[in-house]
Scaffold this active site. Structure first.
Site, mmCIF file in Angstrom:
data_model
loop_
_atom_site.group_PDB
_atom_site.id
_atom_site.type_symbol
_atom_site.label_atom_id
_atom_site.label_comp_id
_atom_site.label_asym_id
_atom_site.label_seq_id
_atom_site.Cartn_x
_atom_site.Cartn_y
_atom_site.Cartn_z
ATOM 1 N N ASP A 28 1.964 3.480 4.950
ATOM 2 C CA ASP A 28 3.191 2.924 3.267
ATOM 3 C C ASP A 28 2.382 1.292 2.857
ATOM 4 O OD1 ASP A 28 4.811 4.226 4.396
ATOM 5 O OD2 ASP A 28 6.756 3.460 4.580
ATOM 6 N N ALA A 29 1.647 0.696 3.734
ATOM 7 C CA ALA A 29 0.751 -0.487 3.060
ATOM 8 C C ALA A 29 -0.151 0.322 2.385
ATOM 9 C CB ALA A 29 0.113 -1.606 3.986
ATOM 10 N N VAL A 30 -1.001 1.390 2.885
ATOM 11 C CA VAL A 30 -2.261 1.558 2.490
ATOM 12 C C VAL A 30 -1.686 2.092 1.082
ATOM 13 C CG1 VAL A 30 -3.975 3.379 2.273
ATOM 14 C CG2 VAL A 30 -3.667 1.661 3.974
ATOM 15 N N ASP A 65 -7.781 7.929 -2.765
ATOM 16 C CA ASP A 65 -5.787 8.553 -1.989
ATOM 17 C C ASP A 65 -5.234 9.103 -1.261
ATOM 18 O OD1 ASP A 65 -3.190 8.608 -4.020
ATOM 19 O OD2 ASP A 65 -4.394 10.333 -3.891
ATOM 20 N N ASP A 68 -3.676 6.712 2.542
ATOM 21 C CA ASP A 68 -2.611 6.752 3.583
ATOM 22 C C ASP A 68 -1.961 8.114 4.545
ATOM 23 O OD1 ASP A 68 -2.455 8.051 1.523
ATOM 24 O OD2 ASP A 68 -0.792 7.012 0.112
ATOM 25 N N GLY A 69 -2.336 9.164 3.584
ATOM 26 C CA GLY A 69 -2.146 10.300 4.398
ATOM 27 C C GLY A 69 -2.961 10.437 6.105
ATOM 28 N N ARG A 73 -1.225 11.230 8.972
ATOM 29 C CA ARG A 73 -1.169 12.268 10.649
ATOM 30 C C ARG A 73 -1.839 11.300 12.085
ATOM 31 N NH1 ARG A 73 -2.819 14.668 5.398
ATOM 32 N NH2 ARG A 73 -4.996 13.762 5.684
ATOM 33 N N SER A 79 6.494 11.410 7.385
ATOM 34 C CA SER A 79 7.529 11.750 6.945
ATOM 35 C C SER A 79 8.247 12.078 5.271
ATOM 36 C CB SER A 79 7.976 9.997 7.517
ATOM 37 O OG SER A 79 8.283 8.494 6.000
ATOM 38 N N ASP A 90 2.545 7.208 -7.341
ATOM 39 C CA ASP A 90 1.044 7.968 -7.961
ATOM 40 C C ASP A 90 1.171 8.071 -9.302
ATOM 41 O OD1 ASP A 90 -0.764 9.471 -5.881
ATOM 42 O OD2 ASP A 90 -0.388 10.423 -4.756
#
Length: 206
Positions: A28-30, A65, A68-69, A73, A79, A90
């Site tokens: 979330d921070a990223v 981008d 964060d994903g 993972r 979540s 985005d």
């Protein structure tokens, strides 16, 4: 169009994500940091006419981008909240980019084709919000609308790169033409998604 690039960036960013994970940085921070950076760059550098610098810096953050994903993972903390936050921010970042381009043309009326550029960029701003909204509303009514010719990364590259390259000699008419083509492509994508949802829901008893 840029699906392979996204896969490549995921591979490249995995070591970075592992390092951030060891530092205790959360996905979330990223997500939030990236959105703030792109929004700030787009609304300052682009309107002031620093097109190439703004385009390069925004492009750099756009390449990050998926960080964060990847981080989510690796940490096992994927979540629905994270997906919601990422998608929402985005939209903020994308809107800021096209708002910045619009402001550039408005604040520099002496630029060739300034009025055309402002109208085209504004159309991209509006339609760029409708494209993901159509997908979200489709899912809310039990349909699927992921199709279209103007996905997010495509819109950013096609809209921003020609504008940025006018700083190094690309004719402004090329940038305004690209923005116009992007606006048309976004409108077509909205139409494709509306048609797709209508076709799907027509098969479902009301």
């Amino acid at each position: 169009m840029f699906g392979r690039l996204r896969s490549l960036m995921t591979t490249v960013l995995t070591p970075v994500a592992r390092w951030l994970l060891r530092l205790g940085v959360t996905p979330d921070a990223v997500t939030v940091a990236g959105a703030i950076a792109v929004t700030a760059l787009a609304l300052t550098l682009l309107p002031l006419g620093h097109l190439l610098l703004g385009g390069l810096l925004i492009g750099f953050f756009a390449l990050l981008d998926s960080l964060d994903g990847v981080l989510a993972r690796l940490s096992g903390h994927t979540s629905r909240w994270g997906a919601f936050l990422d998608s929402t921010l985005d939209r903020v970042s994308d809107g800021a980019v096209f708002a910045g381009i619009t402001l550039y043309f408005v604040l520099h009326p002496d630029v060739p084709h300034a009025t055309w550029g402002a109208v085209a960029a504004l159309a991209c701003l509006a339609l760029g919000g409708i494209v993901p909204y159509a997908r979200a509303r489709a899912e809310a009514v039990g349909a699927t609308a992921k199709n279209g010719i103007a996905e997010r990364t495509d819109r950013l590259v096609i809209g921003l790169a020609p504008v940025a390259f006018t700083d190094i000699g690309l004719p402004m008419v090329a940038a305004t033409t690209a923005l116009t083509v992007l606006a048309v492509a976004s409108a077509v994508t909205v139409g494709q998604r509306v048609t797709t949802v209508h076709r799907q829901l027509a098969k479902v008893p009301q």
